[in-house]
Design a protein around this motif. Structure first.
Motif, PDB file in Angstrom:
ATOM      1  N   THR A  27      31.476 -26.808  18.140  1.00 20.19           N
ATOM      2  CA  THR A  27      32.781 -26.672  17.828  1.00 20.19           C
ATOM      3  C   THR A  27      33.603 -27.808  17.337  1.00 20.19           C
ATOM      4  OG1 THR A  27      32.861 -25.057  19.726  1.00 20.19           O
ATOM      5  CG2 THR A  27      34.773 -25.942  19.125  1.00 20.19           C
ATOM      6  N   VAL A  28      33.312 -28.897  17.900  1.00 15.33           N
ATOM      7  CA  VAL A  28      34.208 -30.164  17.171  1.00 15.33           C
ATOM      8  C   VAL A  28      33.724 -30.404  15.626  1.00 15.33           C
ATOM      9  CG1 VAL A  28      34.236 -32.548  17.486  1.00 15.33           C
ATOM     10  CG2 VAL A  28      34.340 -31.425  19.464  1.00 15.33           C
ATOM     11  N   ALA A  29      32.220 -30.330  15.596  1.00 21.29           N
ATOM     12  CA  ALA A  29      31.893 -30.325  13.990  1.00 21.29           C
ATOM     13  C   ALA A  29      32.697 -29.388  13.193  1.00 21.29           C
ATOM     14  CB  ALA A  29      30.522 -30.237  14.017  1.00 21.29           C
ATOM     15  N   ASP A  30      32.782 -28.367  13.729  1.00 17.97           N
ATOM     16  CA  ASP A  30      33.486 -26.988  12.626  1.00 17.97           C
ATOM     17  C   ASP A  30      34.860 -27.396  12.566  1.00 17.97           C
ATOM     18  OD1 ASP A  30      32.931 -23.886  12.143  1.00 17.97           O
ATOM     19  OD2 ASP A  30      34.809 -24.541  12.512  1.00 17.97           O
ATOM     20  N   LEU A  31      35.519 -27.889  13.465  1.00 24.89           N
ATOM     21  CA  LEU A  31      36.874 -28.202  13.466  1.00 24.89           C
ATOM     22  C   LEU A  31      37.255 -29.396  12.870  1.00 24.89           C
ATOM     23  CD1 LEU A  31      38.043 -27.489  17.224  1.00 24.89           C
ATOM     24  CD2 LEU A  31      38.626 -26.053  15.200  1.00 24.89           C
ATOM     25  N   LEU A  32      36.384 -30.487  12.801  1.00 25.76           N
ATOM     26  CA  LEU A  32      36.514 -31.614  11.916  1.00 25.76           C
ATOM     27  C   LEU A  32      36.226 -31.382  10.558  1.00 25.76           C
ATOM     28  CD1 LEU A  32      34.146 -34.457  13.689  1.00 25.76           C
ATOM     29  CD2 LEU A  32      36.588 -34.787  12.868  1.00 25.76           C
ATOM     30  N   ALA A  33      35.208 -30.477  10.144  1.00 29.12           N
ATOM     31  CA  ALA A  33      35.120 -29.856   8.917  1.00 29.12           C
ATOM     32  C   ALA A  33      36.351 -29.442   8.303  1.00 29.12           C
ATOM     33  CB  ALA A  33      33.742 -29.207   8.693  1.00 29.12           C
ATOM     34  N   GLY A  34      36.812 -28.361   9.078  1.00 30.64           N
ATOM     35  CA  GLY A  34      37.968 -27.555   8.451  1.00 30.64           C
ATOM     36  C   GLY A  34      39.171 -28.450   8.301  1.00 30.64           C
ATOM     37  N   ALA A  35      39.458 -29.413   9.071  1.00 28.75           N
ATOM     38  CA  ALA A  35      40.514 -30.489   8.810  1.00 28.75           C
ATOM     39  C   ALA A  35      40.429 -31.382   7.684  1.00 28.75           C
ATOM     40  CB  ALA A  35      40.901 -30.987  10.376  1.00 28.75           C
ATOM     41  N   THR A  71      38.581 -30.457   4.892  1.00 31.24           N
ATOM     42  CA  THR A  71      38.726 -29.962   3.903  1.00 31.24           C
ATOM     43  C   THR A  71      40.009 -29.772   3.660  1.00 31.24           C
ATOM     44  OG1 THR A  71      36.695 -28.747   4.367  1.00 31.24           O
ATOM     45  CG2 THR A  71      38.215 -27.621   2.766  1.00 31.24           C
ATOM     46  N   VAL A  72      41.037 -29.387   4.459  1.00 35.46           N
ATOM     47  CA  VAL A  72      42.311 -29.238   4.452  1.00 35.46           C
ATOM     48  C   VAL A  72      42.979 -30.635   3.918  1.00 35.46           C
ATOM     49  CG1 VAL A  72      44.496 -28.876   5.715  1.00 35.46           C
ATOM     50  CG2 VAL A  72      42.656 -27.439   5.997  1.00 35.46           C
ATOM     51  N   ALA A  73      42.602 -31.640   4.373  1.00 33.18           N
ATOM     52  CA  ALA A  73      43.005 -33.021   3.599  1.00 33.18           C
ATOM     53  C   ALA A  73      42.654 -33.186   2.206  1.00 33.18           C
ATOM     54  CB  ALA A  73      42.392 -34.078   4.603  1.00 33.18           C
ATOM     55  N   GLY A  74      41.898 -32.476   1.680  1.00 32.48           N
ATOM     56  CA  GLY A  74      41.407 -32.530   0.313  1.00 32.48           C
ATOM     57  C   GLY A  74      40.031 -33.165   0.253  1.00 32.48           C
ATOM     58  N   SER A  75      39.180 -33.063   0.927  1.00 30.11           N
ATOM     59  CA  SER A  75      37.716 -33.748   0.914  1.00 30.11           C
ATOM     60  C   SER A  75      36.778 -32.944   0.841  1.00 30.11           C
ATOM     61  CB  SER A  75      37.823 -34.935   2.138  1.00 30.11           C
ATOM     62  OG  SER A  75      38.647 -36.073   1.898  1.00 30.11           O
ATOM     63  N   GLY A  76      35.916 -33.115  -0.074  1.00 32.96           N
ATOM     64  CA  GLY A  76      34.662 -32.159  -0.129  1.00 32.96           C
ATOM     65  C   GLY A  76      33.888 -32.570   1.057  1.00 32.96           C
ATOM     66  N   THR A  77      33.480 -31.410   1.818  1.00 32.23           N
ATOM     67  CA  THR A  77      32.835 -31.683   3.316  1.00 32.23           C
ATOM     68  C   THR A  77      31.623 -30.831   3.348  1.00 32.23           C
ATOM     69  OG1 THR A  77      35.205 -31.910   4.047  1.00 32.23           O
ATOM     70  CG2 THR A  77      33.314 -31.508   5.763  1.00 32.23           C
ATOM     71  N   ALA A  84      23.091 -35.548   1.694  1.00 32.45           N
ATOM     72  CA  ALA A  84      24.489 -35.156   1.505  1.00 32.45           C
ATOM     73  C   ALA A  84      24.920 -36.161   0.377  1.00 32.45           C
ATOM     74  CB  ALA A  84      25.141 -35.710   2.856  1.00 32.45           C
ATOM     75  N   ALA A  85      24.588 -37.049   0.329  1.00 28.44           N
ATOM     76  CA  ALA A  85      24.800 -37.833  -0.984  1.00 28.44           C
ATOM     77  C   ALA A  85      24.238 -37.335  -2.437  1.00 28.44           C
ATOM     78  CB  ALA A  85      24.088 -39.410  -0.801  1.00 28.44           C
ATOM     79  N   ILE A  86      23.284 -36.829  -2.231  1.00 28.79           N
ATOM     80  CA  ILE A  86      22.806 -36.074  -3.481  1.00 28.79           C
ATOM     81  C   ILE A  86      23.688 -35.011  -3.744  1.00 28.79           C
ATOM     82  CG2 ILE A  86      20.831 -34.798  -4.709  1.00 28.79           C
ATOM     83  CD1 ILE A  86      18.970 -36.558  -2.954  1.00 28.79           C
ATOM     84  N   GLY A  87      24.033 -34.281  -2.824  1.00 30.33           N
ATOM     85  CA  GLY A  87      24.971 -33.238  -3.106  1.00 30.33           C
ATOM     86  C   GLY A  87      26.309 -33.478  -3.072  1.00 30.33           C
ATOM     87  N   GLY A  88      26.730 -34.769  -3.155  1.00 29.31           N
ATOM     88  CA  GLY A  88      28.135 -35.249  -3.815  1.00 29.31           C
ATOM     89  C   GLY A  88      29.287 -34.865  -2.786  1.00 29.31           C
ATOM     90  N   TRP A  89      28.979 -34.847  -1.401  1.00 35.10           N
ATOM     91  CA  TRP A  89      29.901 -34.703  -0.639  1.00 35.10           C
ATOM     92  C   TRP A  89      30.629 -35.828  -0.126  1.00 35.10           C
ATOM     93  CZ3 TRP A  89      25.627 -31.471   0.292  1.00 35.10           C
ATOM     94  CH2 TRP A  89      25.855 -30.033   0.215  1.00 35.10           C
ATOM     95  N   GLN A  90      31.957 -35.909   0.256  1.00 40.91           N
ATOM     96  CA  GLN A  90      32.606 -37.136   0.625  1.00 40.91           C
ATOM     97  C   GLN A  90      32.831 -37.342   2.248  1.00 40.91           C
ATOM     98  OE1 GLN A  90      35.651 -35.361  -2.090  1.00 40.91           O
ATOM     99  NE2 GLN A  90      36.459 -37.395  -2.035  1.00 40.91           N
ATOM    100  N   ALA A  91      32.960 -36.080   2.909  1.00 38.85           N
ATOM    101  CA  ALA A  91      33.019 -36.205   4.378  1.00 38.85           C
ATOM    102  C   ALA A  91      31.794 -35.445   4.804  1.00 38.85           C
ATOM    103  CB  ALA A  91      34.151 -35.545   4.917  1.00 38.85           C
ATOM    104  N   VAL A  92      31.127 -36.168   5.446  1.00 34.03           N
ATOM    105  CA  VAL A  92      29.711 -35.893   6.085  1.00 34.03           C
ATOM    106  C   VAL A  92      29.617 -35.778   7.557  1.00 34.03           C
ATOM    107  CG1 VAL A  92      27.095 -36.069   6.015  1.00 34.03           C
ATOM    108  CG2 VAL A  92      28.511 -36.710   3.968  1.00 34.03           C
ATOM    109  N   ILE A  93      29.408 -34.681   8.063  1.00 33.85           N
ATOM    110  CA  ILE A  93      29.707 -34.381   9.382  1.00 33.85           C
ATOM    111  C   ILE A  93      28.193 -33.796   9.907  1.00 33.85           C
ATOM    112  CG2 ILE A  93      30.778 -33.054  11.391  1.00 33.85           C
ATOM    113  CD1 ILE A  93      33.256 -32.856   9.303  1.00 33.85           C
TER     114      ILE A  93
END
Length: 299
Positions: A32-40, A42-48, A129-138
């Motif tokens: 649940t925390v991981a999901d909410l972290l990811a959503g927030a 993303t709203v901040a504009g980071s690829g997650t 995750a680095a190969i995938g190019g994401w900025q926020a890795v949860i």
């Protein structure tokens, strides 16, 4: 989000923030925390991306991404280097509203398929995750923190907890149920982290409420102790939609749940800024893999 205090800062394109979500026991609200972290984030504009490190039949993520035609972790070849497009296509999509969304790397095969050999090392997950190019890795982890620390110390090896905490630009997020037993387990985990020299100064604790109403006195007392030991303590209120439906429809979450997720990301970004400065420096590039797969070798 605009009505809540403090806008969330998007991560620079070349940076990478790692958020391992950990707990002392099961039932602590990690996913649940991981999901909410990811959503927030993303709203901040980071690829997650959320990295699902649990075996398929003990993980909620496959059912939360049902109906998508993606291959998941099983389609990533273990015997050759991967491309960004391959890793991105393997990840499922989770909408976050207003056209935004984030991704999940999980094992999406049928329940009766043979177990998938998941990456053993946190650095291997980070490499994906680095190969995938994401900025926020949860990372939604599965190991019990205090037991892992003690077991690693007795065996003379590096445990999962230390390996996640020592990744570049990692801010650990430590979860517990907001109950007497949950707080006791969290306090024990914090003591183990402290005894082993883990980075509590950049660890954020999350207390996940199990019911509505005022928190029990023992939980409030535990939160006070944790405030002096960790970088921040965030309270996640009870949300009956999560209890009933999981996180299938994020749009139905209570406003205070969204506000708590906003506060959690604020705390994480504050810790990152105090530790490494903001904007974050550029993240290290993943090393070439040659013939060794990311599932079998760390960075």
């Amino acid at each position: 989000m605009g009505k809540w205090e403090g806008a969330l800062m998007a991560l620079p394109a070349g940076s990478r923030l790692v958020l391992p979500v950990m707990a002392a026991t099961g039932g602590s609200g990690r996913s649940t925390v991981a999901d909410l972290l990811a959503g927030a984030m993303t709203v901040a504009g980071s690829g997650t991306v959320v990295l699902d490190t649990a075996p398929r039949l003990s993980s909620p993520w496959p059912s939360w991404t049902v109906g998508q035609e993606v291959g998941g972790l099983a389609v990533l070849p273990p015997d050759r280097p991967l491309t960004r497009s391959e890793v991105q296509r393997a990840a499922a999509w989770r909408p976050a509203g207003r056209g935004a969304g984030w991704q999940v790397l999980t094992d999406r095969r049928d329940w009766h398929s043979p177990p998938l050999a998941l990456p053993q090392y946190p650095a291997a997950w980070l490499q994906l995750a680095a190969i995938g190019g994401w900025q926020a890795v949860i990372a939604d982890t599965t190991h019990p923190v205090a037991h892992d620390i003690l077991d690693a110390r007795c065996a003379g090896r590096i445990g999962q907890t230390r390996a996640w905490c020592e990744l570049p630009y990692a801010v650990p997020v430590l979860c517990a149920a907001a109950t007497a037993s949950g707080v006791q387990a969290l306090q024990q985990a914090v003591m183990a982290l402290h005894a082993d020299g883990m980075p509590l100064q950049r660890t954020v604790a999350v207390l996940v409420a199990q019911t509505d109403g005022r928190l029990p006195a023992v939980v409030r007392a535990g939160a006070t102790m944790l405030t002096s030991r960790t970088a921040a303590v965030v309270h996640l209120p009870h949300d009956p939609h999560i209890r009933t439906h999981g996180l299938r429809t994020a749009s139905r979450l209570r406003s205070r749940t969204r506000q708590a997720a906003h506060s959690l990301v604020q705390a994480v970004l504050k810790v990152a800024g105090a530790t490494w400065g903001m904007p974050l420096p550029e993240a290290p590039r993943p090393a070439p893999l040659a013939v060794v797969s990311p599932a079998s070798r760390p960075l």
